[in-house]
Design a protein around this motif. Structure first.
Motif, PDB file in Angstrom:
ATOM      1  N   LEU A  96     -12.043   2.952  -7.480  1.00  0.00           N
ATOM      2  CA  LEU A  96     -13.265   2.490  -6.772  1.00  0.00           C
ATOM      3  C   LEU A  96     -12.970   0.782  -6.315  1.00  0.00           C
ATOM      4  CD1 LEU A  96     -16.452   3.871  -8.469  1.00  0.00           C
ATOM      5  CD2 LEU A  96     -15.574   4.305  -5.943  1.00  0.00           C
ATOM      6  N   ASP A  97     -12.448   0.095  -7.414  1.00  0.00           N
ATOM      7  CA  ASP A  97     -12.157  -1.129  -6.984  1.00  0.00           C
ATOM      8  C   ASP A  97     -10.962  -1.259  -5.999  1.00  0.00           C
ATOM      9  OD1 ASP A  97     -13.403  -3.387  -8.118  1.00  0.00           O
ATOM     10  OD2 ASP A  97     -12.722  -3.161 -10.141  1.00  0.00           O
ATOM     11  N   VAL A  98     -10.167  -0.379  -6.023  1.00  0.00           N
ATOM     12  CA  VAL A  98      -9.012  -0.073  -4.973  1.00  0.00           C
ATOM     13  C   VAL A  98      -9.497   0.128  -3.670  1.00  0.00           C
ATOM     14  CG1 VAL A  98      -6.971   1.047  -4.126  1.00  0.00           C
ATOM     15  CG2 VAL A  98      -7.243   0.500  -6.601  1.00  0.00           C
ATOM     16  N   LEU A  99     -10.533   0.917  -3.587  1.00  0.00           N
ATOM     17  CA  LEU A  99     -11.257   1.192  -2.390  1.00  0.00           C
ATOM     18  C   LEU A  99     -11.957  -0.007  -1.708  1.00  0.00           C
ATOM     19  CD1 LEU A  99     -12.462   3.595  -0.414  1.00  0.00           C
ATOM     20  CD2 LEU A  99     -14.336   3.571  -1.925  1.00  0.00           C
ATOM     21  N   LEU A 100     -12.793  -0.652  -2.609  1.00  0.00           N
ATOM     22  CA  LEU A 100     -13.413  -1.934  -2.250  1.00  0.00           C
ATOM     23  C   LEU A 100     -12.407  -2.874  -1.626  1.00  0.00           C
ATOM     24  CD1 LEU A 100     -16.226  -2.837  -2.216  1.00  0.00           C
ATOM     25  CD2 LEU A 100     -15.938  -3.861  -4.665  1.00  0.00           C
ATOM     26  N   THR A 101     -11.407  -3.228  -2.304  1.00  0.00           N
ATOM     27  CA  THR A 101     -10.333  -4.187  -1.752  1.00  0.00           C
ATOM     28  C   THR A 101      -9.829  -3.770  -0.683  1.00  0.00           C
ATOM     29  OG1 THR A 101      -9.811  -4.811  -4.119  1.00  0.00           O
ATOM     30  CG2 THR A 101      -8.303  -5.258  -2.660  1.00  0.00           C
ATOM     31  N   THR A 102      -9.556  -2.333  -0.395  1.00  0.00           N
ATOM     32  CA  THR A 102      -9.049  -1.958   0.808  1.00  0.00           C
ATOM     33  C   THR A 102     -10.104  -2.006   2.046  1.00  0.00           C
ATOM     34  OG1 THR A 102      -7.849  -0.006  -0.526  1.00  0.00           O
ATOM     35  CG2 THR A 102      -8.149   0.134   1.992  1.00  0.00           C
ATOM     36  N   LEU A 103     -11.496  -1.648   1.642  1.00  0.00           N
ATOM     37  CA  LEU A 103     -12.511  -2.158   2.747  1.00  0.00           C
ATOM     38  C   LEU A 103     -12.456  -3.536   3.062  1.00  0.00           C
ATOM     39  CD1 LEU A 103     -15.398  -0.033   1.430  1.00  0.00           C
ATOM     40  CD2 LEU A 103     -13.455   0.815   2.991  1.00  0.00           C
ATOM     41  N   LEU A 104     -12.561  -4.365   1.995  1.00  0.00           N
ATOM     42  CA  LEU A 104     -12.353  -5.772   2.352  1.00  0.00           C
ATOM     43  C   LEU A 104     -11.034  -6.371   3.242  1.00  0.00           C
ATOM     44  CD1 LEU A 104     -14.040  -8.309   1.285  1.00  0.00           C
ATOM     45  CD2 LEU A 104     -12.342  -8.561  -0.472  1.00  0.00           C
ATOM     46  N   VAL A 105      -9.877  -5.734   3.008  1.00  0.00           N
ATOM     47  CA  VAL A 105      -8.685  -5.804   3.781  1.00  0.00           C
ATOM     48  C   VAL A 105      -8.959  -5.380   5.251  1.00  0.00           C
ATOM     49  CG1 VAL A 105      -6.387  -5.232   4.241  1.00  0.00           C
ATOM     50  CG2 VAL A 105      -7.209  -5.838   1.899  1.00  0.00           C
ATOM     51  N   ILE A 106      -9.812  -4.288   5.264  1.00  0.00           N
ATOM     52  CA  ILE A 106      -9.734  -3.850   6.741  1.00  0.00           C
ATOM     53  C   ILE A 106     -10.858  -4.935   7.373  1.00  0.00           C
ATOM     54  CG2 ILE A 106     -10.993  -1.832   7.938  1.00  0.00           C
ATOM     55  CD1 ILE A 106      -9.943  -0.133   6.063  1.00  0.00           C
ATOM     56  N   SER A 107     -11.799  -5.322   6.913  1.00  0.00           N
ATOM     57  CA  SER A 107     -12.862  -6.168   7.266  1.00  0.00           C
ATOM     58  C   SER A 107     -12.046  -7.401   7.920  1.00  0.00           C
ATOM     59  CB  SER A 107     -14.115  -6.255   6.648  1.00  0.00           C
ATOM     60  OG  SER A 107     -13.853  -6.889   5.545  1.00  0.00           O
ATOM     61  N   GLY A 110      -1.969  -8.669   3.559  1.00  0.00           N
ATOM     62  CA  GLY A 110      -3.279  -8.868   2.844  1.00  0.00           C
ATOM     63  C   GLY A 110      -3.371  -7.984   1.701  1.00  0.00           C
ATOM     64  N   TRP A 111      -3.090  -6.974   1.889  1.00  0.00           N
ATOM     65  CA  TRP A 111      -3.138  -5.795   0.436  1.00  0.00           C
ATOM     66  C   TRP A 111      -2.093  -6.156  -0.725  1.00  0.00           C
ATOM     67  CZ3 TRP A 111      -3.007  -2.371  -3.234  1.00  0.00           C
ATOM     68  CH2 TRP A 111      -4.036  -1.522  -3.162  1.00  0.00           C
ATOM     69  N   LEU A 112      -0.946  -6.565  -0.100  1.00  0.00           N
ATOM     70  CA  LEU A 112      -0.029  -7.033  -1.029  1.00  0.00           C
ATOM     71  C   LEU A 112      -0.548  -8.285  -1.914  1.00  0.00           C
ATOM     72  CD1 LEU A 112       3.319  -6.547   0.752  1.00  0.00           C
ATOM     73  CD2 LEU A 112       2.672  -5.367  -1.206  1.00  0.00           C
ATOM     74  N   GLY A 113      -1.110  -9.121  -1.111  1.00  0.00           N
ATOM     75  CA  GLY A 113      -1.762 -10.721  -1.678  1.00  0.00           C
ATOM     76  C   GLY A 113      -2.792  -9.981  -2.709  1.00  0.00           C
ATOM     77  N   ALA A 114      -3.641  -9.215  -2.159  1.00  0.00           N
ATOM     78  CA  ALA A 114      -4.637  -8.802  -3.264  1.00  0.00           C
ATOM     79  C   ALA A 114      -4.102  -8.005  -4.618  1.00  0.00           C
ATOM     80  CB  ALA A 114      -5.471  -7.641  -2.628  1.00  0.00           C
ATOM     81  N   LEU A 115      -3.047  -7.246  -4.376  1.00  0.00           N
ATOM     82  CA  LEU A 115      -2.203  -6.560  -5.323  1.00  0.00           C
ATOM     83  C   LEU A 115      -1.500  -7.947  -6.430  1.00  0.00           C
ATOM     84  CD1 LEU A 115      -1.738  -3.911  -5.661  1.00  0.00           C
ATOM     85  CD2 LEU A 115       0.630  -3.798  -4.848  1.00  0.00           C
ATOM     86  N   ALA A 116      -1.112  -8.938  -5.593  1.00  0.00           N
ATOM     87  CA  ALA A 116      -0.201 -10.016  -6.316  1.00  0.00           C
ATOM     88  C   ALA A 116      -1.344 -10.718  -7.308  1.00  0.00           C
ATOM     89  CB  ALA A 116       0.160 -10.930  -5.540  1.00  0.00           C
ATOM     90  N   VAL A 117      -2.597 -10.791  -6.585  1.00  0.00           N
ATOM     91  CA  VAL A 117      -3.684 -11.582  -7.512  1.00  0.00           C
ATOM     92  C   VAL A 117      -3.956 -10.606  -8.583  1.00  0.00           C
ATOM     93  CG1 VAL A 117      -5.986 -12.146  -7.715  1.00  0.00           C
ATOM     94  CG2 VAL A 117      -4.573 -12.686  -5.609  1.00  0.00           C
ATOM     95  N   GLY A 118      -4.192  -9.369  -8.451  1.00  0.00           N
ATOM     96  CA  GLY A 118      -4.251  -8.406  -9.622  1.00  0.00           C
ATOM     97  C   GLY A 118      -3.139  -8.356 -10.619  1.00  0.00           C
ATOM     98  N   SER A 119      -2.126  -8.445 -10.179  1.00  0.00           N
ATOM     99  CA  SER A 119      -1.149  -8.170 -11.355  1.00  0.00           C
ATOM    100  C   SER A 119      -0.526  -9.543 -11.993  1.00  0.00           C
ATOM    101  CB  SER A 119       0.397  -7.862 -10.740  1.00  0.00           C
ATOM    102  OG  SER A 119       0.736  -8.582  -9.779  1.00  0.00           O
ATOM    103  N   VAL A 120      -0.969 -10.813 -11.482  1.00  0.00           N
ATOM    104  CA  VAL A 120      -0.739 -11.976 -12.096  1.00  0.00           C
ATOM    105  C   VAL A 120      -1.819 -12.156 -13.024  1.00  0.00           C
ATOM    106  CG1 VAL A 120      -1.108 -14.354 -11.681  1.00  0.00           C
ATOM    107  CG2 VAL A 120       0.066 -13.230 -10.059  1.00  0.00           C
ATOM    108  N   VAL A 121      -3.205 -11.744 -12.727  1.00  0.00           N
ATOM    109  CA  VAL A 121      -4.195 -11.635 -13.591  1.00  0.00           C
ATOM    110  C   VAL A 121      -3.840 -10.915 -14.750  1.00  0.00           C
ATOM    111  CG1 VAL A 121      -6.469 -11.384 -14.235  1.00  0.00           C
ATOM    112  CG2 VAL A 121      -5.951 -12.518 -12.235  1.00  0.00           C
TER     113      VAL A 121
END
Lengths: 279, 370
Positions: free
Chosen positions: B180-191, B72-83
């Protein structure tokens, strides 16, 4: 009026050299040199797309510099954050965000609180006082979406005041503000200057620049002119900044506030504001 | 019988943990304008789950959660780097990442089911969720992960709040917006990891978005919205899980989402102030006020024109001055009830002193607002 000798002896509030910012290929700011002494109230003036907002954001390191150096109060901005307050354009945030006016102002104390520590009674009191200062004391607990544009602008101003900074950077603080509020804000800014603070304001109404400000920075991608208003705010520099189509003439009479009201409102006013005279 | 109660209790507890975590943290994602990032992350977690299973050869909860989290984290990372690195806009990037990761996940799932000697039964429950399969070890893990995420949220409350409301300002006072954005994404991944087994990857985003959207209708403070979203999440989680556990072969994810949707529907309609019904009533009321004020002002204008404020005018004249002449008579009668106008003769109406005061008050208010 700051005399030039003073300005040289004192440290500069803002010292910008060779600043260039580009979005993609096109330069938005080109080779800007600017020195603003402490204790002035300076208008940043230029046509749309001149890079006024980008200039402020570059100083605050919100956009990357392609080249150049910026010193804030004598040192790089990173080490001076606490001494700088930023008022962004009102339209850059979502005013439907679930929070109150007081809470937004309290965000101005977050910088000095640092991580984790919560704002306490003192921070709340400071924020309330700042709201009072901008005439918004009665609206502290109002949800921010329920405020008018001018009131939202004043909340932003109060947030900057509570930061108790030495350099204030404001992006169009008069946008959507009525004439009375505008005068009140100007008085507030002039008070800040009297207290030795430096205030830079992106300003659109050329008409009021000589009245409100003692310094001006004319900008159109490049630096056109900067210095005391009576020296740099001239027909020649304005024409240079606005490419000949200057939306302002010194001889032109003041545009009255009523020009902003629609025709219907004018009619309603003229019929209601003089009820006694015919009877 | 005791066995059944125990299972049900485990299921309800797990669903409550998932609802609180996803409801509270999902609200932050919604307010950051990242509602659909949760959808991409949830779908991206599927290949991680299957790969973790293939690597372990068993379905250990911690291992599967780790696989889901990393993917999930890699997916979020992929979204960020594509943008960041291309001209592909955010919505397209979310769609691409979601489809690619989910596609890989489905292929791996089919692959895993064909390997002899492995028992992948229950792995496909990760598609639509199955609360009945929860055991105590799962709920312990969910509770610990969710608790840690909520603790991080509470500790960084003011930092997250200023990030959500005004990221440029947050940066200007010295908070690292990227971190902080990374933290927020991490919390989202955890939930998402917490809820994945119960709700499933396909509908996980609904339980992130729906409680926050509903809660926003009822509260005007961040604390109120997040707290209420946690409650709404728990209520929909528990009711959905219990219903699906009671009815055999009913997948849990869709049931929970239907419960959350019901809460959203009620909130959109009935919430005071922001709800559709409240706004409809408000519109009706202000339309009536406008009519009242309009007729009153018309009468005043006529009186001024005649130079006699107490002079009466026929209703027919007033009807020519408005776009809705059929409303003039009822409005006049309403004004008479207020004592602002009085009938004179057959068809005449005149302003009273109170009416005069009222019309001037309206004019003053109007001036102040413009």
């Amino acid at each position: 009026m700051p005399n030039t000798q003073n300005a040289i002896r004192h440290p500069l509030a803002l010292d910008v050299a060779d600043l260039t910012v580009a979005y993609g290929e096109a330069p938005v700011l080109w080779d800007i040199d600017l020195q603003i002494p402490e204790g002035v109230l300076c208008a940043i003036v230029g046509p749309n797309g001149a890079g006024k907002t980008t200039f402020i954001k570059a100083v605050l390191e919100l956009v990357p510099k392609a080249a150049g150096r910026v010193l804030v109060l004598g040192t790089p901005y990173r080490r001076q954050r606490r001494r700088v307050a930023y008022v962004p354009q009102r339209g850059t945030v979502d005013w439907d965000f679930p929070t109150t006016a007081l809470d937004v102002v309290t965000m101005g104390t977050y910088g000095r609180l640092g991580w984790v520590r919560r704002p306490g009674a003192k921070e709340k009191a400071d924020s309330r006082a700042a709201l009072e200062q901008v005439g918004m004391g009665d609206y502290a607990d109002r949800q921010i979406a329920q405020l008018s544009g001018g009131q939202q602008q004043r909340v932003f101003l109060a947030r900057a005041l509570v930061q108790d900074a030495d350099l204030y950077l404001m992006d169009e603080p008069f946008q959507g503000v009525d004439a009375t509020t505008e005068k009140a804000i100007v008085t507030l800014l002039q008070d800040l200057r009297e207290a030795g603070k430096t205030v830079l304001v992106v300003h659109h109404d050329l008409q009021t620049v000589p009245e409100y400000f003692d310094w001006a920075f004319l900008l159109n991608v490049r630096r056109i002119a900067a210095g005391p208003v009576d020296e740099v705010f001239t027909d020649a520099t304005l024409r240079a900044a606005y490419g000949g189509r200057v939306p302002f003439q010194a001889s032109n009479g003041a545009v009255s506030g009523s020009a902003r009201l629609g025709t219907e409102v004018d009619l309603a006013q003229s019929s209601t504001s003089s009820p006694e005279s015919p009877s | 019988m005791i066995e059944f109660d125990y299972t049900l209790r485990i299921v309800a507890l797990g669903a409550a943990v998932l609802g609180v975590t996803a409801g509270a943290l999902g609200t932050f994602a919604v307010l950051r304008g990242q509602s659909l990032l949760g959808d991409a992350i949830a779908h991206a977690a599927l290949p991680g789950v299957v790969l973790a299973f293939l690597a372990m050869g068993a379905k250990a909860p911690l291992g599967l959660a780790l696989g889901a989290g990393v993917a999930g984290w890699l997916g979020a990372l992929a979204v960020g780097s594509v943008v960041r690195r291309s001209r592909v806009p955010l919505d397209a990037a979310l769609g691409i990442v979601l489809a690619v990761f989910f596609g890989i996940g489905l292929v791996l799932l089919t692959f895993a089911q064909r390997i002899p000697g492995l028992n992948p039964a229950g792995l496909s429950d990760y598609l639509f969720g199955q609360a009945a399969a929860l055991v105590a070890a799962d709920v312990w893990l969910m509770g610990i992960l969710g608790g840690l995420a909520l603790l991080a949220m509470a500790v960084c409350w003011k930092e997250l709040k200023v990030l959500l409301f005004d990221p440029d300002f947050a940066h200007s006072v010295g908070f690292p917006v990227r971190a902080l954005d990374v933290l927020l994404t991490t919390l989202l991944v955890i939930s998402i990891v917490v809820g994945l087994q119960t709700v499933g990857v396909v509908l996980m985003s609904a339980i992130l978005i729906a409680p926050g959207a509903a809660a926003r209708q009822w509260s005007n403070t961040l604390g109120g919205v997040v707290g209420l979203a946690a409650v709404f999440g728990a209520v929909s989680g528990v009711s959905g899980a219990l219903i699906s556990a009671a009815i055999p072969r009913l997948p849990t994810g869709p049931t929970i989402v239907l419960c959350a949707s019901a809460i959203v529907a009620v909130s959109l309609l009935a919430a005071p102030g922001r709800g559709l019904i409240a706004r409809w009533i408000e519109t009706l009321r202000s339309r009536r006020t406008l009519q009242t004020v309009g007729v009153l002002e018309d009468l005043y204008t006529l009186a001024l024109r005649h130079g006699d404020l107490a002079k009466e005018h026929p209703a027919a004249t007033l009807q020519t001055m408005t776009a809705r002449p059929e409303r003039v008579q009822p409005t006049l009668r309403a004004l008479e009830a207020k004592g602002w106008v009085r009938p004179v003769g057959d068809d005449g109406w005149a302003l009273t002193d109170d009416g005069l005061g009222a019309v001037r008050q309206f004019a003053r208010n109007h001036d102040r607002e413009t």
